[in-house]
Design an enzyme around this catalytic site. Structure first.
Site, short mmCIF file in Angstrom:
data_model
loop_
_atom_site.label_atom_id
_atom_site.label_comp_id
_atom_site.label_asym_id
_atom_site.label_seq_id
_atom_site.Cartn_x
_atom_site.Cartn_y
_atom_site.Cartn_z
N SER A 154 -51.05 -1.49 21.54
CA SER A 154 -51.37 -0.42 22.48
C SER A 154 -51.45 0.91 21.73
O SER A 154 -50.81 1.09 20.68
CB SER A 154 -50.29 -0.32 23.56
OG SER A 154 -50.47 0.83 24.36
N TYR A 168 -40.92 -0.41 25.42
CA TYR A 168 -42.35 -0.73 25.38
C TYR A 168 -43.02 -0.13 24.14
O TYR A 168 -43.72 -0.83 23.40
CB TYR A 168 -43.04 -0.23 26.64
CG TYR A 168 -44.49 -0.64 26.73
CD1 TYR A 168 -44.84 -1.92 27.17
CD2 TYR A 168 -45.51 0.25 26.38
CE1 TYR A 168 -46.17 -2.30 27.24
CE2 TYR A 168 -46.84 -0.13 26.46
CZ TYR A 168 -47.16 -1.41 26.88
OH TYR A 168 -48.49 -1.79 26.94
#
Length: 279
Positions: A154, A168
């Protein structure tokens, strides 16, 4: 013959007689990556938890692209899942030529307010599981002289940590560094390893996280369609790029995160944390 037709024929030859294993293939970028690999001639092994949805996708891809699709229902948060999957492929006589580690999720809320079971599952799926799948499948690829590994990380992996969703960003940064290291390790062996780092993408992720309303307030120009992300990811791993960030805006954001002085970034994040704590 048009250039597009030539490109499609070249892509189809790439996957002829080969298998691609894709985790998290029941929705979003994973589902679109399954379509891209099928379009390119790969037979597929699709892995996800949602059995009914997975079999629907498998039947659709077999019908549209005349490839063989194996649907494997598996919870990758379970310890031993990666080992079982590798053994299962050997028992079925399937050589995995392309591995796509797309499965992942976020845990909303402050770290102290969440359960350790949820945090442990995140670590298992997005760090331990990715590392183990690469460790088990990459040597087989190297031995055969062909392999493609695409780890869906990401843009968040390039950004400073933020309050909430605590693990995350570190998990995505881990996937990026792991991919870069493996890309170097397999140099010259025709095994390409790529970290795909999308920014805001139209998927079910934000619905699962419960952040759809907040994300919908973001300007539309910041969002990308998941199929475009998938197509860019496929192209990047075939070209042997260790890291690919889809979209100029996302690449600029990654550069900005690198270029801004750390004290200024930390001050902004502290203010964000204080705001998030207000009732």
């Amino acid at each position: 013959m048009a250039n597009g037709q030539k490109d499609n024929e070249t892509a189809r030859k790439e996957g002829t007689g080969r298998h691609a294993l894709i985790t998290g293939a029941s929705a979003g970028i994973g589902k679109d990556l399954a379509e891209v690999f099928a379009r390119s001639g790969f037979d597929l092994v699709l892995v996800a938890r949602r059995e009914k949805r997975l079999h629907e996708i498998a039947r659709d891809l077999e019908h549209r692209f005349a490839v063989t699709v194996h649907a494997v229902t598996l919870d990758l948060s379970e310890p031993g899942a990666a080992e079982w999957l590798h053994n299962e492929m050997r028992m079925r006589g399937l050589n995995i030529d392309a591995l796509v580690c797309n499965a992942g999720f976020g845990v909303a809320g402050f770290y102290r307010d969440t359960s350790w079971a949820d945090q442990h599952a995140l670590c298992q799926v997005m760090m331990t599981g990715v590392a183990e799948l690469c460790h088990r499948f990459a040597p087989d690829m190297g031995a055969r002289g062909y392999g493609r590994i695409l780890n869906v990380a990401s843009l968040a992996g390039f950004l400073p940590p933020a309050p909430g969703g605590t693990l995350y960003i570190p998990a995505k940064a881990f996937e990026i560094k792991l991919s870069q290291a493996l890309a170097l390790e397999y140099t010259g062996e025709n095994v390409h390893v790529t970290a795909l780092c999308p920014g805001f993408t139209y998927t079910e992720f934000h619905d699962v996280m419960g952040t759809r309303a907040a994300m919908s307030s973001m300007p539309r120009f910041m969002w990308m369609k998941s199929m475009r992300v998938a197509e860019e990811g496929y192209k990047a791993v075939m070209q042997g790029k260790p890291v690919h960030i889809p979209g100029r805006l996302n690449r600029f954001i990654a550069w900005l995160a690198w270029a801004l002085p750390s004290p200024a970034v930390n001050a902004i994040l502290r203010r964000q944390a204080l705001y998030a704590k207000k009732p």
